[in-house]
Design a protein around this motif. Structure first.
Motif, mmCIF file in Angstrom:
data_model
loop_
_atom_site.group_PDB
_atom_site.id
_atom_site.type_symbol
_atom_site.label_atom_id
_atom_site.label_comp_id
_atom_site.label_asym_id
_atom_site.label_seq_id
_atom_site.Cartn_x
_atom_site.Cartn_y
_atom_site.Cartn_z
ATOM 1 N N ASP A 152 2.788 6.879 -8.784
ATOM 2 C CA ASP A 152 3.031 5.517 -9.281
ATOM 3 C C ASP A 152 2.651 4.474 -8.237
ATOM 4 N N GLU A 153 3.070 4.704 -6.985
ATOM 5 C CA GLU A 153 2.715 3.782 -5.914
ATOM 6 C C GLU A 153 1.209 3.789 -5.661
ATOM 7 N N ALA A 154 0.624 4.978 -5.783
ATOM 8 C CA ALA A 154 -0.819 5.093 -5.587
ATOM 9 C C ALA A 154 -1.562 4.269 -6.635
ATOM 10 N N ARG A 155 -1.095 4.342 -7.874
ATOM 11 C CA ARG A 155 -1.747 3.595 -8.944
ATOM 12 C C ARG A 155 -1.675 2.080 -8.677
ATOM 13 N N ALA A 156 -0.516 1.612 -8.233
ATOM 14 C CA ALA A 156 -0.352 0.181 -7.960
ATOM 15 C C ALA A 156 -1.335 -0.286 -6.883
ATOM 16 N N MET A 215 -15.688 2.173 -9.872
ATOM 17 C CA MET A 215 -15.783 3.278 -10.838
ATOM 18 C C MET A 215 -14.934 4.469 -10.412
ATOM 19 N N LEU A 216 -14.981 4.826 -9.126
ATOM 20 C CA LEU A 216 -14.186 5.956 -8.656
ATOM 21 C C LEU A 216 -12.696 5.666 -8.806
ATOM 22 N N ALA A 217 -12.281 4.461 -8.412
ATOM 23 C CA ALA A 217 -10.855 4.122 -8.494
ATOM 24 C C ALA A 217 -10.386 4.098 -9.944
ATOM 25 N N CYS A 218 -11.164 3.494 -10.829
ATOM 26 C CA CYS A 218 -10.787 3.463 -12.254
ATOM 27 C C CYS A 218 -10.650 4.876 -12.815
ATOM 28 N N THR A 219 -11.565 5.734 -12.454
ATOM 29 C CA THR A 219 -11.532 7.116 -12.953
ATOM 30 C C THR A 219 -10.269 7.829 -12.496
ATOM 31 N N LEU A 220 -9.913 7.686 -11.222
ATOM 32 C CA LEU A 220 -8.795 8.459 -10.682
ATOM 33 C C LEU A 220 -7.422 7.886 -11.039
ATOM 34 N N VAL A 221 -7.388 6.672 -11.609
ATOM 35 C CA VAL A 221 -6.105 6.179 -12.132
ATOM 36 C C VAL A 221 -6.088 6.257 -13.665
ATOM 37 N N TYR A 280 -5.354 6.241 -2.428
ATOM 38 C CA TYR A 280 -5.920 7.591 -2.498
ATOM 39 C C TYR A 280 -5.058 8.586 -1.722
ATOM 40 N N GLY A 281 -4.492 8.134 -0.635
ATOM 41 C CA GLY A 281 -3.656 9.036 0.165
ATOM 42 C C GLY A 281 -2.355 9.416 -0.508
ATOM 43 N N MET A 282 -1.936 8.670 -1.523
ATOM 44 C CA MET A 282 -0.664 8.942 -2.203
ATOM 45 C C MET A 282 -0.833 9.504 -3.611
ATOM 46 N N LEU A 283 -2.054 9.799 -4.021
ATOM 47 C CA LEU A 283 -2.280 10.223 -5.411
ATOM 48 C C LEU A 283 -1.441 11.436 -5.806
ATOM 49 N N LEU A 298 -4.194 1.170 -6.013
ATOM 50 C CA LEU A 298 -5.571 1.270 -6.470
ATOM 51 C C LEU A 298 -5.911 0.193 -7.499
ATOM 52 N N VAL A 299 -4.957 -0.148 -8.365
ATOM 53 C CA VAL A 299 -5.197 -1.223 -9.329
ATOM 54 C C VAL A 299 -5.408 -2.545 -8.600
ATOM 55 N N SER A 300 -4.658 -2.777 -7.523
ATOM 56 C CA SER A 300 -4.848 -3.991 -6.715
ATOM 57 C C SER A 300 -6.265 -4.037 -6.142
ATOM 58 N N ALA A 301 -6.736 -2.882 -5.643
ATOM 59 C CA ALA A 301 -8.095 -2.819 -5.104
ATOM 60 C C ALA A 301 -9.123 -3.042 -6.207
#
Length: 412
Positions: free
Chosen positions: A322-326, A364-370, A314-317, A328-331
């Motif tokens: 790209d790094e942020a997505r990686a 749900m929040l993480a899926c939405t923001l990626v 979230y801090g890198m969105l 968040l997908v891990s989480a």
């Protein structure tokens, strides 16, 4: 008996080992929100604010000016006529005085006996008529149109361009009901006398509005948006502070004058939000909680690590998407695995009904923001099968709305 005690102790230890205490990592998540109306790449904009009610005020001011100029033009003739009339009075007086002075002494005595104070009296000194003055036109507050446009009609993510899309905001003027001085009775307790007395308080009450419209026109002439927001066009109720007296000490006009400014500021703030919601690419900030289980004994390393991944992601969105997505997908994958493991009916389960709702909130929040909108929808649908508390149900509904909104914005 000893074996039974050992089994019971083991059972209690197992239960204690999964005694979940939820923790929250509070974050402010910043992300990019596209517009709902997608224009051609590179399209700019130009904007203007138009005070429609100003035409009526200008007409009244022009009428006052015209009356004033007409009076100025007529003044020399009016003054000359007044001077001529006074000169005639002076001439008549001088003739009458001369006739009176020419009468015989006997005639004067007789005339004085017949008519007291018969001697002609001089006219009052000459004073020219009052010079014309321009009548004062009382009107509602006027605003600097270009200043309002530059303050409230900027579109984030777009450049100003005279050939771009046109934004027009029309202000139709301030309106209000006749103010009413309302009185209300209250009971006031006196701690010294231990008695209650009735007191009167008063306040001004009236309804007001300053209606506005927003129009957006494409360079080809197509009207993209033409709207009068209800939140602006509807009347609002004003109540001045209650005063301990039978009639308000401040005039109602004082409050009306102040509201003329604040109503414009508030309504244009709404217009500004609407412009950028429809046309702007904006940076949004959202308070969020990443929820996990207190991990004292290492039984929830997966959820604690997922929290750290999410926090980093979230801090890198905005800066490193790209790094942020990686991260968040891990989480997301860790939370999904935990949900899959979960057992709603078993209180002793590692992932039980105390943990599962918060995992759905996280995922749900993480899926939405990626941009994993379908994935978020699948989780929302799964959550509907659970007997969730109202708070959890409302949280997930709100995340569903966010997911739907961002999906619509990105997929146009």
């Amino acid at each position: 008996m000893k074996r039974a005690h050992l089994l019971l102790a083991a059972s209690l230890m197992a239960t204690a080992s999964f005694g979940q205490r939820m923790k929250k990592e509070k974050l402010t998540v910043k992300y990019i929100q596209p517009p709902t109306i997608h224009l051609e790449q590179g399209m700019g904009y130009h904007s203007e604010v138009i005070l429609d009610y100003k035409a009526e005020i200008d007409a009244e001011l022009a009428a006052a000016e015209e009356e004033y100029q007409q009076a100025l033009a007529e003044y020399p003739e009016k003054e000359a006529a007044a001077k001529a009339a006074h000169d005639e009075l002076v001439a008549n007086y001088e003739r009458a005085l001369e006739e009176w002075n020419n009468k015989s002494s006997v005639g004067k005595i007789i005339e004085k006996q017949v008519l007291e104070n018969s001697k002609p009296q001089p006219p009052r000194p000459y004073y020219p008529p009052g010079k014309p003055y321009k009548r004062q036109v009382t009107h509602q507050k006027l605003f600097n149109e270009s200043q309002l446009a530059s303050t409230y009609c900027r579109v984030e993510g777009m450049q100003e361009d005279a050939n771009g899309v046109g934004i027009e905001v029309h202000l139709f003027g301030f309106e209000n009901d006749d103010p009413v001085a309302e009185k209300k009775e209250f009971k006031e307790y006196n701690s010294k006398t231990k008695q209650s007395t009735t007191i009167i308080k008063s306040q001004w009450v009236f309804n007001y509005r300053h209606s506005m419209s927003l129009r957006v026109v494409h360079p080809n002439g197509t009207i993209i948006l033409d709207e009068v927001p209800n939140s602006i066009s509807d009347y609002k109720r004003f109540e001045s502070p209650l005063e301990k007296r039978s009639y308000p000490s401040t005039s109602a006009q004082t409050f009306i004058d102040k509201l003329q400014g604040t109503a414009v500021e508030d309504n244009l703030g709404t217009i500004q939000w609407l412009i950028n919601d429809k046309l702007g690419t904006t940076e949004q900030a959202r308070d969020a909680d990443v929820i996990y289980v207190n991990n004292k004994k290492g039984g929830y390393d997966d959820l604690e690590n997922a929290m750290y991944d999410a926090k980093e992601g979230y801090g890198m969105l905005l800066s490193r998407p790209d790094e942020a997505r990686a991260k968040l997908v891990s989480a997301i994958e860790a939370w999904e695995a935990a949900i899959e493991e979960g057992d709603w009916d078993d209180k002793k389960a590692r992932i039980n009904k105390k943990v599962i709702p918060d995992l759905y909130n996280n995922v749900m929040l993480a899926c939405t923001l990626v941009g994993e909108y379908d994935r978020a929808d699948d989780h929302y649908s799964a959550s509907l099968r659970l007997d969730l508390a109202n708070r959890d149900e409302n949280n997930l509904k709100e995340l569903k709305l966010l997911n739907d909104d961002l999906r619509a914005r990105y997929q146009k």
